[in-house]
Design an enzyme around this catalytic site. Structure first.
Site, PDB file in Angstrom:
ATOM      1  N   GLU A 290       0.837  -1.210   0.000  1.00  0.00           N
ATOM      2  CA  GLU A 290       0.000   0.000   0.000  1.00  0.00           C
ATOM      3  C   GLU A 290       0.869   1.256   0.000  1.00  0.00           C
ATOM      4  OE1 GLU A 290      -3.116  -0.051  -0.483  1.00  0.00           O
ATOM      5  OE2 GLU A 290      -3.853  -1.992   0.201  1.00  0.00           O
TER       6      GLU A 290
ATOM      7  N   ARG B 238       0.488   3.776  -3.162  1.00  0.00           N
ATOM      8  CA  ARG B 238      -0.135   5.078  -2.874  1.00  0.00           C
ATOM      9  C   ARG B 238       0.910   6.189  -2.707  1.00  0.00           C
ATOM     10  NH1 ARG B 238      -5.696   3.683   0.259  1.00  0.00           N
ATOM     11  NH2 ARG B 238      -5.635   1.477  -0.132  1.00  0.00           N
TER      12      ARG B 238
ATOM     13  N   ASP C 241      -4.756  -9.926  -8.269  1.00  0.00           N
ATOM     14  CA  ASP C 241      -5.036  -8.885  -9.279  1.00  0.00           C
ATOM     15  C   ASP C 241      -3.865  -8.100  -9.893  1.00  0.00           C
ATOM     16  OD1 ASP C 241      -4.717  -7.565  -6.823  1.00  0.00           O
ATOM     17  OD2 ASP C 241      -6.688  -6.651  -6.789  1.00  0.00           O
TER      18      ASP C 241
ATOM     19  N   GLU D 242     -12.434  -0.032  -9.727  1.00  0.00           N
ATOM     20  CA  GLU D 242     -12.046  -0.950 -10.814  1.00  0.00           C
ATOM     21  C   GLU D 242     -13.005  -0.960 -12.001  1.00  0.00           C
ATOM     22  OE1 GLU D 242     -12.120  -1.769  -7.576  1.00  0.00           O
ATOM     23  OE2 GLU D 242      -9.973  -1.894  -7.138  1.00  0.00           O
TER      24      GLU D 242
ATOM     25  N   THR E  36      -1.377   0.757 -10.164  1.00  0.00           N
ATOM     26  CA  THR E  36      -2.631   0.143  -9.706  1.00  0.00           C
ATOM     27  C   THR E  36      -3.424   1.046  -8.771  1.00  0.00           C
ATOM     28  OG1 THR E  36      -3.613  -1.914  -8.927  1.00  0.00           O
ATOM     29  CG2 THR E  36      -1.655  -1.123  -7.732  1.00  0.00           C
TER      30      THR E  36
HETATM   31  C1  DMJ Z   1      -6.538   0.282  -4.619  1.00  0.00           C
HETATM   32  O1  DMJ Z   1      -5.741   0.592  -3.539  1.00  0.00           O
HETATM   33  C2  DMJ Z   1      -5.740  -0.359  -5.707  1.00  0.00           C
HETATM   34  O2  DMJ Z   1      -6.471  -0.302  -6.873  1.00  0.00           O
HETATM   35  C3  DMJ Z   1      -5.368  -1.770  -5.415  1.00  0.00           C
HETATM   36  O3  DMJ Z   1      -4.708  -2.373  -6.468  1.00  0.00           O
HETATM   37  C4  DMJ Z   1      -6.596  -2.563  -5.093  1.00  0.00           C
HETATM   38  N1  DMJ Z   1      -7.478  -1.936  -4.179  1.00  0.00           N
HETATM   39  C5  DMJ Z   1      -7.687  -0.534  -4.151  1.00  0.00           C
HETATM   40  C6  DMJ Z   1      -8.958  -0.035  -4.771  1.00  0.00           C
HETATM   41  O4  DMJ Z   1     -10.029  -0.848  -4.730  1.00  0.00           O
END
Ligand code: DMJ
Length: 634
Positions: free
Chosen positions: A257, A261, A390, A524, A610
């Protein structure tokens, strides 16, 4: 009446003395007429003003002294004293600082002009209430210590308004949502990680450790930038400059995370602005994650303690394994960080991870979600395009693209994985809906996570960028998955999608357990609408995006921002009272781009990590700014 100087009043000696005094006095008065300066020559009122000037100067110095008051600042000197080169009004040798300032100013003016031209070409400006700062203002306030970033032709990172006025209005709505989300956070929770928009106070999930790290600020800044909210951007930048310091953090934070982020957000901001501050902060944060890689295989652990550097995996992960989607989603940020800092350490770490993953033999050709950082062997056989799997797949394709199509190992791994998933996990429901099933304990489970809805965009991007023999098949999967995700939204009372949905003879694209019915502002589905829109221009993706905007406004808007819902199947659903930072980073960014024209953050120049932080494509995007390139790639 006798004169005082008359006969008999003074003695002759006294008389001559008095005369001498009077003559002297007369001479002084006469001289004064010629030699004292005129009132007008002093500017305002000769003696009064001399006095006033001094009083004013003392007042000004006291006023300006601030902390210098105790140790007073040196007295003001005249310009010639300040700059010896100016003595006698002639500059006899160049002052290097002056020359630099002048050069900066000239470059700034040039950039201003060129940017204006670019702007005129790029379609439209934002139309909200606030005027947008232009790039010249932005870079001067953003980084006074560094030379301004030269203008870059053809890269559109703001503006990009669609020609259709209805689409423009939809985009304005999304901009207003961003403003509301940001303002709520800024008002009720500034500096905390997230805001509770209903109860209007700070919130922090365990992924952020136990400190206030301004997650919403770092995550939301590039969206602010792209939308042109420069005042808010500046406030965020100041917070980052003064407060973002992981040395002061306590507790364990999530490596994944923090990477997607914080590191992702900061390197993205660096590419957009060229401001060294963001690069330095990204370097600082990423370095704090490095101890997690100290394992026998180099596969990082999930959590790292910011003070001690000690690392561990989640207690719940099978066999103390590391998680595929976590250690597999570091490559883009770390590689890019090595390029812009010139320090290979970050790339070395993720290349090692890649090699271990590539060489571990896979059951049925699929990638299980768990891998032992001790042995490099897969753990429990559970494969998913949703939670735990994912973004590993996403990063194979996107790292290949980000690297300017140089990372062929990533491409080969992606093609293989995408085909294995297509053959084994992609299923069609009795009602004709395409979905990703999951492999669990050796058998298929017909459940799809909301998280897996990113897969529509991923297969479409793979199809259109790789253009290989699988293009049509992948495109069909992309469209099918995106359609199913839309169905999962459409089949609820709120028109927002559940966290997971199932497929059986009895239900299709609906949650069946109460623990699957929530919606936490996830992006998503909209991410896939955006990518599919850009690649097909099929109007339905914009229509679906607009349905989502209306649903968010209707069900999630609260006084302090936007909240998640506990049950998407109830119009009066209880709220979860959390505005996730990814709502600003991803959800609103993708919706905004969906209603922008193709030039804004073009998919030919950018890949989104992501967390939807755009990273420039090497060799395609002049904002790549590798170290030693004078900030912009030649
Ligand atoms: C986000 O932090 C990112 O997209 C991550 O890859 C998956 N979950 C959340 C959003 O749903």
């Amino acid at each position: 009446m006798p004169s005082v100087l008359g006969r008999g009043f003074f003695r002759p000696r006294e008389k001559s003395l008095i005369l001498l005094v009077m003559v002297t006095f007369a001479c002084v008065c006469f001289g004064a007429i010629f030699f004292l300066p005129e009132k007008s020559a002093l500017g305002l009122g000769a003696m009064d003003d001399l006095h006033e000037n001094r009083v004013y100067r003392v007042y000004q110095e006291l006023k300006n002294a601030g902390q210098d008051f105790i140790i007073p600042a040196p007295p003001r000197l005249d310009p010639a004293e300040l700059n010896p080169n100016l003595r006698h009004g002639v500059i006899d040798r160049p002052d290097p600082h002056q020359a630099q300032d002048k050069a900066r100013l000239l470059a700034q003016i040039e950039m201003d002009l060129e940017i204006k031209e670019l702007r005129q070409k790029a379609a439209g400006q934002r139309v909200l209430d606030k005027p947008q700062l232009d790039l010249a203002q932005r870079s001067s306030s953003a980084s006074p210590a560094h030379p301004p970033v030269p203008p870059v032709a053809s890269i559109v990172i703001q503006g990009g308004s669609d020609a259709d006025p209805d689409v423009q209005k939809r985009r304005e709505t999304v901009s207003r949502m961003m403003k509301h989300a940001w303002d709520g956070y800024a008002k009720y929770s500034w500096g905390k990680n997230e805001v509770k928009p209903v109860s209007r106070r700070g919130h922090s999930g365990s992924i952020f450790g136990s400190s206030n790290t301004g997650a919403t600020i770092v995550d939301g800044m590039d969206t602010l930038y792209i939308m042109g909210f420069m005042e808010e951007f500046q406030a965020g930048k100041e917070w980052i400059a003064e407060n973002l310091n992981f040395d002061h953090m306590t507790g364990d934070i999530s490596v994944f995370e923090t990477n997607i982020r914080f590191v992702g957000g900061l390197v993205s901001l660096y590419s957009l602005t060229g401001d060294e501050l963001f690069k330095e902060k990204a370097d600082h944060v990423a370095r704090k994650l490095l101890p997690a890689f100290n394992t026998p295989t180099g596969i990082p652990l999930a959590l790292v303690n910011m003070r001690t550097g000690s690392s561990k995996n989640f207690g719940w992960a099978s066999g103390a394994s590391s998680i595929l989607s976590e250690f597999g989603s570091l490559h883009m940020e770390f590689s890019y960080l090595s390029d812009i800092t010139g320090d290979p350490i970050f790339r070395q770490k993720v290349e090692k991870v890649r090699d271990v993953v590539a060489s571990a033999e896979r059951p049925k050709g699929l990638y299980p979600n768990y891998l032992s950082p001790k042995t490099g062997k897969w753990g429990q056989f559970h494969t998913s395009m949703g939670a735990l799997g994912d973004s590993f797949y996403e990063y194979l394709l996107k790292e290949y693209l980000r690297s300017g199509r140089k990372d062929n190992q990533a491409k080969d791994m992606f093609i293989e994985a995408a085909n294995d998933v297509a053959n084994q996990l992609v299923k069609i429901s009795p009602g004709g809906l395409t979905y990703f099933a999951e492999y669990k304990y050796g058998r298929l489970e017909h459940k799809m996570d909301h998280l897996a809805c990113f897969g529509g965009g991923m297969y479409a991007l793979g199809a259109k960028t790789l253009k290989n023999s699988y293009e049509n098949e992948w495109m069909k999967i992309a469209e099918g998955i995106t359609n199913t995700c839309h169905e999962s939204y459409d089949r609820t009372d709120t028109k927002l999608g559940p966290e997971a949905f199932r497929f059986s003879d009895a239900v299709e694209a609906r949650a069946i357990k109460s623990t699957e019915r929530y919606y936490i502002l996830r992006p998503e589905t909209f991410e896939s609408y955006f990518v599919l829109w850009r690649l097909t221009h099929d109007q339905k993706y914009r229509d679906w995006g607009w349905e989502a905007v209306q649903a968010l406004e209707k069900h999630c808007k609260a006084e302090g921002g936007y909240t998640g819902l506990k049950n998407v199947y109830a119009v009066d659903s209880p709220k979860d009272d959390v505005q996730q930072s990814f709502f600003l980073a991803e959800t609103l960014k993708y919706l905004y781009l969906l209603f922008s024209d193709d030039s804004l953050m073009s998919l030919d120049e950018w890949v989104f990590n992501t967390e939807a932080h755009p990273l420039p494509i090497m060799g395609k995007n002049k904002l790549y700014r590798p170290k030693g390139s004078n900030n912009v790639q030649p």
